[in-house]
Motif scaffolding. Structure first.
Motif, PDB file in Angstrom:
ATOM      1  N   VAL A  61      32.423 -11.270  13.237  1.00 35.74           N
ATOM      2  CA  VAL A  61      33.225 -10.502  14.182  1.00 35.74           C
ATOM      3  C   VAL A  61      34.229 -11.441  14.839  1.00 35.74           C
ATOM      4  CG1 VAL A  61      31.652  -8.598  14.631  1.00 35.74           C
ATOM      5  CG2 VAL A  61      31.333 -10.757  15.844  1.00 35.74           C
ATOM      6  N   SER A  74      35.542  -6.259  13.367  1.00 36.07           N
ATOM      7  CA  SER A  74      34.341  -6.522  12.575  1.00 36.07           C
ATOM      8  C   SER A  74      34.681  -6.469  11.097  1.00 36.07           C
ATOM      9  CB  SER A  74      33.262  -5.484  12.893  1.00 36.07           C
ATOM     10  OG  SER A  74      32.117  -5.690  12.080  1.00 36.07           O
ATOM     11  N   TYR A 278      31.000  -6.828  20.034  1.00 28.85           N
ATOM     12  CA  TYR A 278      30.752  -6.532  18.631  1.00 28.85           C
ATOM     13  C   TYR A 278      29.708  -7.499  18.091  1.00 28.85           C
ATOM     14  CZ  TYR A 278      34.604  -3.273  17.531  1.00 28.85           C
ATOM     15  OH  TYR A 278      35.432  -2.176  17.447  1.00 28.85           O
ATOM     16  N   ALA A 280      27.978  -8.886  14.408  1.00 29.01           N
ATOM     17  CA  ALA A 280      28.151  -8.921  12.951  1.00 29.01           C
ATOM     18  C   ALA A 280      27.047  -8.109  12.286  1.00 29.01           C
ATOM     19  CB  ALA A 280      28.117 -10.362  12.451  1.00 29.01           C
TER      20      ALA A 280
END
Length: 284
Positions: A61, A74, A278, A280
């Motif tokens: 991300v 992402s 965010y 990953a």
């Protein structure tokens, strides 16, 4: 015509494609480099199509801010090995740059094309999962943080009635800590007001069922039971709302209290306008 090793290497250096693919393309193109590049591109796109059904559970991300905007993005891939690849990391950075420079707000053909170009070279499926773009007020400041090798990316957008306060060392340190806090605690909402009704009703339903099945509370009046339910909801807000969470560097104070204290020390008002976290490998 005969294709020399030097010609194959030249095409490989230009396109990044494999040696055998380059030789095959040059042979088919009768040594014409422009035509061979086109053939490789077509071969690459065909290879991309074949890989579209392969799972992409790894990735990185990214976050980038500039010119009054910020983007959190992402990017997924099949293996952890590729997630750590420098070209994969560069792709994510380049995608962020293009999004900010061109003002994109949703995935489009150009962005997907950038991903497909690297798929053709690395030979592994990749996917631009999602991205979000945020405005940074002219009086504001964007604090960004990426944990590890792109495992978590955080953006916290702040604002103040005295924007020069963001140049103060202790305030800058505080804004960085806010990003670290968000990375660690991953708040779901900014504050109580931003909690959507669907989520609230779902939690209330859970708490009411818990109270109803608690034998110790069976004899309590309905008004008392509802008070207990509301108390549980209030406690939950302190866990899921950014401003209500206990500050990562001092759990005796909430984020809201810290914003007030740090701002007051400089005769300013600080507020969080937006934030984004965010992870990953997480698509939602």
């Amino acid at each position: 015509m005969a294709i020399s090793a030097a010609d194959v290497k030249k095409l490989r250096d230009t396109t990044g494609a494999g040696m055998m693919d380059c030789k095959k393309a040059l042979t088919e193109a009768d040594g014409d480099f422009a035509k061979a590049e086109k053939i490789l591109k077509e071969m690459g796109l065909a290879a991309v199509a074949k890989r579209q059904d392969r799972a992409t559970e790894n990735g990185r991300v990214f976050v980038k801010a500039g010119n009054g905007k910020a983007v959190v993005l992402s990017l997924s891939c099949e293996t952890d090995f590729v997630a750590q690849n420098k070209d994969f990391a560069k792709l994510g950075e380049d995608l962020c740059t293009v999004i900010l420079e061109k003002g994109y707000t949703e995935i489009n053909a150009e962005l997907e094309g950038m991903v497909n170009d690297l798929i053709a070279i690395i030979k592994e499926n990749m996917h631009l999962v999602k991205f979000e773009v945020f405005d940074i007020p002219s009086t504001g400041y964007a604090s960004t943080y990426v944990h590890g090798e792109g495992a978590v990316a955080v953006l916290v957008v702040l604002d103040s009635d005295k924007p020069e306060v963001f140049k103060e060392a202790d305030v800058e340190d505080f804004t960085h800590n806010l990003a670290l806090h968000a990375a660690a605690y991953k708040p779901q909402f900014l504050n109580e007001q931003s909690v959507n009704k669907e989520y609230e009703e779902e939690q209330l339903d859970i708490f009411r069922k818990q109270v109803e099945t608690d034998e110790k509370l069976a004899s309590k009046p309905d008004k008392v039971k509802e008070g207990i339910v509301r108390g549980k909801l209030s406690k939950l807000y302190k866990e899921v709302c950014f401003l209500d969470q206990a500050y990562v560097k001092d759990d005796t104070k909430s984020i809201s209290q810290m914003l007030s204290e740090v701002g007051k020390a400089h005769g300013a008002t600080l507020s969080i306008k937006a934030y984004c976290v965010y992870q990953a490998g997480v698509s939602a």
